[in-house]
Structure formats: structure tokens, C-alpha cells
Design a protein around this motif. Structure first.
Motif, PDB file in Angstrom:
ATOM      1  N   ASN A   1       0.993  -1.357   0.201  1.00 13.88           N
ATOM      2  CA  ASN A   1       0.028  -0.059   0.144  1.00 13.88           C
ATOM      3  C   ASN A   1       1.013   1.203  -0.086  1.00 13.88           C
ATOM      4  OD1 ASN A   1      -2.427   1.396   0.191  1.00 13.88           O
ATOM      5  ND2 ASN A   1      -1.979   1.944   2.125  1.00 13.88           N
TER       6      ASN A   1
ATOM      7  N   GLU B   1       3.985   1.527  -1.021  1.00 13.16           N
ATOM      8  CA  GLU B   1       4.627   1.645  -2.531  1.00 13.16           C
ATOM      9  C   GLU B   1       3.490   2.289  -3.553  1.00 13.16           C
ATOM     10  OE1 GLU B   1       7.169  -1.125  -5.640  1.00 13.16           O
ATOM     11  OE2 GLU B   1       5.811  -1.970  -3.926  1.00 13.16           O
ATOM     12  N   GLN B   2       2.440   1.604  -3.392  1.00 16.97           N
ATOM     13  CA  GLN B   2       1.419   1.935  -4.364  1.00 16.97           C
ATOM     14  C   GLN B   2       0.937   3.675  -4.218  1.00 16.97           C
ATOM     15  OE1 GLN B   2      -1.993  -0.923  -4.105  1.00 16.97           O
ATOM     16  NE2 GLN B   2      -0.629  -2.257  -5.504  1.00 16.97           N
ATOM     17  N   THR B   3       0.866   4.015  -3.009  1.00 17.75           N
ATOM     18  CA  THR B   3       0.586   5.421  -2.823  1.00 17.75           C
ATOM     19  C   THR B   3       1.513   6.400  -3.068  1.00 17.75           C
ATOM     20  OG1 THR B   3       1.153   5.054  -0.468  1.00 17.75           O
ATOM     21  CG2 THR B   3      -1.407   4.667  -1.262  1.00 17.75           C
TER      22      THR B   3
END
Length: 261
Positions: free
Chosen positions: A244, A246-248
């Protein structure tokens, strides 16, 4: 004889059932995430003597791993508590349940996976190539044929460059006392490239202009979170949080804040 065989079969079945029940009784339920969630606190073990990942200046602990731990705790709805140990005592502290997780610039060590489990890597501290900012010809180690690469004497970069020199014709290795001296050689046009660990290289570039690091690492030295091997539930939760972050973009932001300009 028929009665004897029936009785023997019954005893064997009963014995097998007993063994299964005993095995089930010996198994422990993995409630590691529920335990942390109920406490409301993620206890993080670290060695506060390794800047820029973790350091205590007497006023409190700060660094890349500290920010990462805070981000994970926030993502999971927890408070975070930092517990200090010397590097050699980190795994013992985890094994004796003094902390829930280690976040302390720890490289994945396969030999430890019997007792401990590692998260997905969050940072690669492996060797990187640093070249002049206007370089357009060197993209990998294979492009260093007939050129010079600067390394710190005795470092992992030195070892890696020595292996490459066996395969790349004309690759010349120049050694220096420190990683900074090796990178400075490139800055002063005394070497075509420097091969150094990602931490030293990125910190040097943070303070100096005219150079750049190539995007692909030459070697892999992954840093990861560490939990007890039986705490699979907690590990799964931590891995989801890392994904999460990393994705944000929070993970990249933390890395850049501490390692880039």
C-alpha cells in the motif's frame, strides 16, 4: 482369527486418531496480528546507530526506517514504540518476544529463515554505477570495456568489479580508500564510472552535482522487515502495508527524503 483382526484394526485406528489429536493439541494458533491489533502498538526493534536509516541523537530516534515504521503503523491504525538494541542483539530480542518486528536496515539472510521470516524487500542496498551526468554511453557494466571503474578497496563493489573484469575486455579497476574517494575520481574525470553500494552512492549524489546513478542496480542486497517465523499472520499484514505504501508513493517519498537531493 476374524475377531483378532477386527480388534487389531480398531486399536490401530484408535492409535492414529490419538496421534492426530496430539498433533492438533501441539499446534498453536497464529494470532500474531490480532495480538498486535489488540495492544494498539507495533513494537519495533532497531539499532539506532546506523544513519540515515536509524540514529538517536539524544533527543529521539529518526531516520529512514523510523519514518517507514511510523508510516506502516499509521497505515495499520497503530501507535509505534521503538525499542533499542545493539545490532548483535536484534534477533535475540525478536525471538524472546521483546518486540513484534525488526525494522533496522537488515539484509535478508537465508540461513535465519528457520526461526525468522522476512517481508518483501523495501530497499536494495546493492552495488550501483555512478557516472558523469552527461554520460550517454555507459548503461551497464558491460559498457565498461576499455574503460576504468573506481571502487573502494576490499568492498563488495571491488569484488564484483573483479568478476566483471574477467568477462569485459579492457575493464580497468582503480581502488581507493573510501567509497567517497572512488566517486570523487569520477567527478574529477579520473575514472569513467564508480561502483559503490547504493547507500554511499546516493548520499554522495545528495551533496554533489555533475553525477548520476544508473537506474539498474548491479547487485541485489535487499533490506526487509523481520518477524518470528510463526507470526505468519503479522507478516502478511505487514507485507500488505508495504504494498500500500508503495502504491500510494509514500515509500518512494521516504526513500527520496533520506537518500536523494
Amino acid at each position: 482369527m476374524r475377531t483378532a483382526r477386527t480388534r487389531s484394526s480398531f486399536l490401530l485406528t484408535a492409535a492414529l486418531i490419538l496421534i492426530v489429536l496430539l498433533q492438533m493439541g501441539c499446534q498453536t494458533t497464529d494470532d500474531s496480528w490480532e495480538r498486535v491489533q489488540a495492544a494498539g502498538v507495533l513494537r519495533v526493534g532497531l539499532d539506532p546507530t546506523y544513519p540515515p536509516f536509524e540514529v538517536d541523537d539524544g533527543r529521539g530516534v529518526y531516520g529512514l526506517d523510523v519514518d517507514l515504521a511510523k508510516a506502516i503503523a499509521s497505515d495499520l491504525g497503530l501507535d509505534v514504540q521503538f525499542v533499542y538494541f545493539g545490532y548483535d542483539g536484534l534477533y535475540d530480542a525478536l525471538a524472546t518476544e521483546q518486540v513484534d518486528v525488526l525494522i533496522s536496515a537488515l539484509v535478508i539472510i537465508p540461513e535465519r529463515t528457520r526461526d525468522f521470516a522476512y517481508s518483501e524487500p523495501y530497499f536494495n542496498a546493492g552495488e550501483i554505477l555512478i557516472v558523469p551526468a552527461d554520460n550517454t554511453t555507459i548503461e551497464t557494466m558491460e559498457d565498461l570495456g576499455g574503460q576504468t571503474v573506481a571502487v573502494e578497496l576490499g568492498s563488495l563493489g571491488h569484488v564484483e568489479a573483479t568478476e566483471w573484469a574477467k568477462r569485459v575486455e579492457g575493464l580497468e579497476i582503480i581502488t581507493f580508500s573510501t567509497a567517497d574517494e572512488a566517486i570523487t575520481a569520477v567527478q574529477q574525470n579520473n575514472a569513467h564510472a564508480a561502483l559503490t553500494d547504493a547507500i554511499s552512492g546516493r548520499l554522495f549524489l545528495r551533496e554533489n552535482d555533475g553525477l548520476k546513478r544508473l537506474p539498474e542496480s548491479v547487485t541485489v542486497e535487499p533490506f526487509a522487515l523481520v518477524v518470528r517465523s510463526e507470526d505468519e499472520q503479522l507478516l502478511t499484514t505487514l507485507n500488505k502495508s508495504l504494498i500500500n505504501l508503495e502504491q500510494t508513493g509514500q515509500l518512494s517519498q521516504i526513500m527520496s527524503e533520506w537518500l536523494d537531493s
